[in-house]
Design an enzyme around this catalytic site. Sequence first.
Site, PDB file in Angstrom:
ATOM      1  N   LYS A  42       0.785  -1.233   0.000  1.00  0.00           N
ATOM      2  CA  LYS A  42       0.000   0.000   0.000  1.00  0.00           C
ATOM      3  C   LYS A  42       0.820   1.288   0.000  1.00  0.00           C
ATOM      4  O   LYS A  42       0.359   2.336   0.452  1.00  0.00           O
ATOM      5  CB  LYS A  42      -1.013   0.022   1.167  1.00  0.00           C
ATOM      6  N   HIS A 103       6.786  -7.437  -2.361  1.00  0.00           N
ATOM      7  CA  HIS A 103       6.604  -6.780  -1.056  1.00  0.00           C
ATOM      8  C   HIS A 103       7.565  -7.384  -0.035  1.00  0.00           C
ATOM      9  O   HIS A 103       7.449  -7.106   1.162  1.00  0.00           O
ATOM     10  CB  HIS A 103       5.178  -6.958  -0.543  1.00  0.00           C
ATOM     11  N   SER A 133      -4.595   2.504   4.527  1.00  0.00           N
ATOM     12  CA  SER A 133      -4.781   1.949   3.190  1.00  0.00           C
ATOM     13  C   SER A 133      -4.809   0.408   3.230  1.00  0.00           C
ATOM     14  O   SER A 133      -5.638  -0.232   2.574  1.00  0.00           O
ATOM     15  CB  SER A 133      -3.645   2.442   2.280  1.00  0.00           C
TER      16      SER A 133
END
Length: 290
Positions: A42, A103, A133
Amino acid sequence: FKRFPLKLVHGIPLMEPIAQNWQRVEEFQARPDDLLISTYPKSGTTWMQEIVDLIYNEGDVEKARRAPTNIRMPFLELFIQKSMLSDVDFLEKTSSPRIIKTHLPFQLVPKSFWNLNCKTIYVARNAKDCAVSFYYFDKMNLTQPEPGTWNEYLQKFMEEKLSWGSWYNHVRDYWDEKDKHRILYVFYEDMKEDPAREIRKVMQFLEKDLGEEVIQKIVHHTSFQVMKENPMANGTSVPSFIFDQSISPFMRKGEVGNWKHHFTVAQNEAFDAHYQHKMKGTTVTFRTQI
Ligand code: A3P
């Protein structure tokens, strides 16, 4: 469809299918001209992916609309999830130069990327906006564990129990490693403040010189409003049994400081105190007052 539990991989909580296929990720063979786009979830991953794809395609918007984000720029640790995104060998079959999303925290990135001295663009976003988020994302992403209430979720963020682990260590570790490897460290808040300036930085890092007209075209095509309407970037290609955008859109707000509408005064104070503790000794700083 079931929400996956998290399993620890070298101490980092990852969705079960990633953990089950960990060896394949660990042994992943990079190529020297791979570009890695790495973020804590995010932080503006999709935004940076779109910018980079347009730079690679010299501002040709039609080429950047050739396929959805995850096909154009596969997700390193999720490519193993056959049913969701692609088949097992998708990344291996992708032709070079590859733009690969991850990620993974620095320590979990397959070693071949560093051994081959691959370039990495790291995007960092302030913790509070990231947490908000991620909360909305976990509500709508039906593969992620149930987020619970916002208060419960914020505790989990602070306790580093969410998918991909600790935000604090993620941003700190890449910051510490950036000068030892070819890592460009970019801030979401800077991209919001002056996208053309940040796009120029990325271009320079990628050794591309495309000129002002192309930069302005890229700024326009990668603005929040245009990306929100772009079916090849706004997540609508992901089936609704995975992304239920009626719960929360993938392109949600795209702002700096949206956290102010979600944190209570008490949550903010507790978060700040804990933040000071977790971020002690690092020089990485975030601007939230823009
Ligand atoms: P919000 O939920 O705060 O709106 P990622 O791509 O890493 O999943 O990050 C998603 C976040 O980046 C979301 O934040 C999303 O709206 C925002 N985002 C996506 N494209 C953007 C753009 N072009 N400009 C600004 N923010 C963008």
